[in-house]
Design an enzyme around this catalytic site. Structure first.
Site, PDB file in Angstrom:
ATOM      1  NE  ARG A 139      -3.056  -0.052   3.200  1.00 32.06           N
ATOM      2  CZ  ARG A 139      -3.887  -0.016   4.227  1.00 32.06           C
ATOM      3  NH1 ARG A 139      -4.413  -1.126   4.696  1.00 32.06           N
ATOM      4  NH2 ARG A 139      -4.193   1.120   4.800  1.00 32.06           N
ATOM      5  NE  ARG A 150      -2.882   7.596   5.944  1.00 27.69           N
ATOM      6  CZ  ARG A 150      -3.272   6.369   6.279  1.00 27.69           C
ATOM      7  NH1 ARG A 150      -2.441   5.357   6.202  1.00 27.69           N
ATOM      8  NH2 ARG A 150      -4.499   6.151   6.694  1.00 27.69           N
TER       9      ARG A 150
END
Length: 198
Positions: A139, A150
């Site tokens: 990913r 993030r």
């Protein structure tokens, strides 16, 4: 049962949400899935979302809130739902409160999966290594630098929700670093207590 799962990326919200779906037969409502479904259905709000996404812009809170409101009115949400990845901001949290209040319902509980940042980064690195070893694609967000960005974004925008829901008496915390089964059991204990308190 209406609940929100909170926690930083990689905390295991998706895994636990799937287990809750299987056990309780209520849908997991993910904003990404809801946006795609609204666009595909061609609803009024879906058309607005599509125009924004086609322009390469971020979908506004107003559109996301409208999509969530539209989704919770669907029949499969009558017994409850799990909000995963929404709300992300205090503005969205207020919107959830309003939309539920307008329908004469409320949240049963908000569960925060509490995890240590260093352990999270390690978990993400391991997930990427496991994917590579299995010959699966890694990913994009399993890159430590991307993941740390993030995390920063989470702490800036979403972490304040813990105080918001704590003040409302809705927040319960669960050790997100425990084994998957232990986390599931702890969540079930929280849900049982919330049901008994109703």
């Amino acid at each position: 049962m209406r609940l929100i799962l909170l926690g930083p990326p990689g905390a295991g919200k998706g895994t636990q949400a799937q287990r809750l779906v299987e056990k309780h037969g209520i849908p997991q409502l993910s904003t990404g899935d809801m946006l795609r479904a609204a666009v595909q259905a061609g609803s009024e709000v879906g058309k607005r979302a599509k125009a924004v996404m086609d322009a390469g812009e971020l979908v506004s809170d107003a559109i996301v809130n409208a999509i969530v409101a539209e989704r919770i009115d669907q029949a499969d949400c009558a017994k409850g739902f799990i909000l995963d990845g929404y709300p992300r901001t205090l503005v969205q949290a207020d919107a959830v409160e309003s939309m539920l209040s307008e329908r004469g319902i409320g949240l049963d509980t908000v569960i925060e999966l509490v995890v240590d940042d260093r352990a999270l980064v390690g978990r993400i690195v391991k997930r990427a290594e496991d994917a590579k070893a299995a010959g699966q694609p890694v990913r994009k967000d399993d890159n430590p630098a991307v993941f740390e960005e993030r995390l920063r974004e989470y702490y800036k925008k979403t972490a304040p929700l813990t105080g918001y829901y704590y003040a409302k008496g809705k927040l319960k915390t669960v050790d997100g670093l425990a084994s998957i089964d232990a986390v599931t059991n702890e969540i079930e204990a929280v849900l049982t207590a919330a049901a008994e308190a109703r």
